[in-house]
Design a protein around this motif. Structure first.
Motif, PDB file in Angstrom:
ATOM      1  N   GLU A 166       0.830  -1.212   0.000  1.00 52.91           N
ATOM      2  CA  GLU A 166       0.000   0.000   0.000  1.00 52.91           C
ATOM      3  C   GLU A 166       0.866   1.264   0.000  1.00 52.91           C
ATOM      4  O   GLU A 166       0.603   2.206  -0.752  1.00 52.91           O
ATOM      5  CB  GLU A 166      -0.924  -0.001   1.224  1.00 52.91           C
ATOM      6  N   ASP A 209       1.113   4.027  -2.981  1.00 51.67           N
ATOM      7  CA  ASP A 209       0.864   5.455  -2.761  1.00 51.67           C
ATOM      8  C   ASP A 209       1.996   6.311  -3.313  1.00 51.67           C
ATOM      9  O   ASP A 209       1.759   7.327  -3.965  1.00 51.67           O
ATOM     10  CB  ASP A 209       0.669   5.749  -1.276  1.00 51.67           C
ATOM     11  N   THR A 222      -2.469   1.541  -7.558  1.00 50.19           N
ATOM     12  CA  THR A 222      -3.215   0.837  -6.515  1.00 50.19           C
ATOM     13  C   THR A 222      -2.353  -0.266  -5.897  1.00 50.19           C
ATOM     14  O   THR A 222      -1.377  -0.713  -6.495  1.00 50.19           O
ATOM     15  CB  THR A 222      -4.498   0.193  -7.082  1.00 50.19           C
ATOM     16  N   ARG A 223      -2.765  -0.708  -4.713  1.00 49.32           N
ATOM     17  CA  ARG A 223      -2.074  -1.813  -4.063  1.00 49.32           C
ATOM     18  C   ARG A 223      -2.175  -3.070  -4.912  1.00 49.32           C
ATOM     19  O   ARG A 223      -1.244  -3.872  -4.998  1.00 49.32           O
ATOM     20  CB  ARG A 223      -2.654  -2.068  -2.663  1.00 49.32           C
TER      21      ARG A 223
END
Length: 127
Positions: free
Chosen positions: A19, A23, A28-29
């Motif tokens: 995550e 960021d 996205t993760r």
């Protein structure tokens, strides 16, 4: 070490979660997870940012010695990696289709067997 293994190893080495990396890279993760599982590869721009985050060269991230790969070869290498992934996915899909067909045939066979047994049970009960 493959690119996906390298990403995962370097991320864990600096104590970053998927995550957090996502960021920092603006993705996205799930995208990071796909990279780490070898389901896709980052594009050249993201690869450059990732190398900065991990404090390595893009060449090292790709599994080469620091000076082995000229910067203008990165897109070509990524294209080759993408083609390898596409081929792997085509093979995986073919295998899944074969498994699906086999399961359908087995299911149809069981349905026919059960119908046959029930038919003869009804015939025997009626006599």
């Amino acid at each position: 070490m493959t690119l996906n293994e390298k990403i995962k190893t370097l991320r864990k080495k600096i104590g970053m979660t998927q995550e957090q990396l996502a960021d920092k890279l603006g993705v996205t993760r799930q995208t990071v997870s796909k990279w780490e599982n070898g389901m896709s590869v980052p594009d050249a721009d993201i690869l450059t940012n990732m190398a900065d985050i991990f404090d390595v060269t893009v060449s090292e991230l790709l599994g080469y010695d620091a000076e082995d790969v000229p910067v203008n070869d990165y897109p070509r290498i990524l294209a080759l990696l993408n083609e390898e992934l596409a081929e792997k996915n085509r093979s995986r899909k073919t295998i899944l289709k074969i498994v699906k067909i086999v399961l359908i045939v087995i299911g149809a066979g069981f349905a026919a067997l059960i119908s046959y047994i029930l038919f003869w049970m009804i015939i025997a009960a009626g006599m």
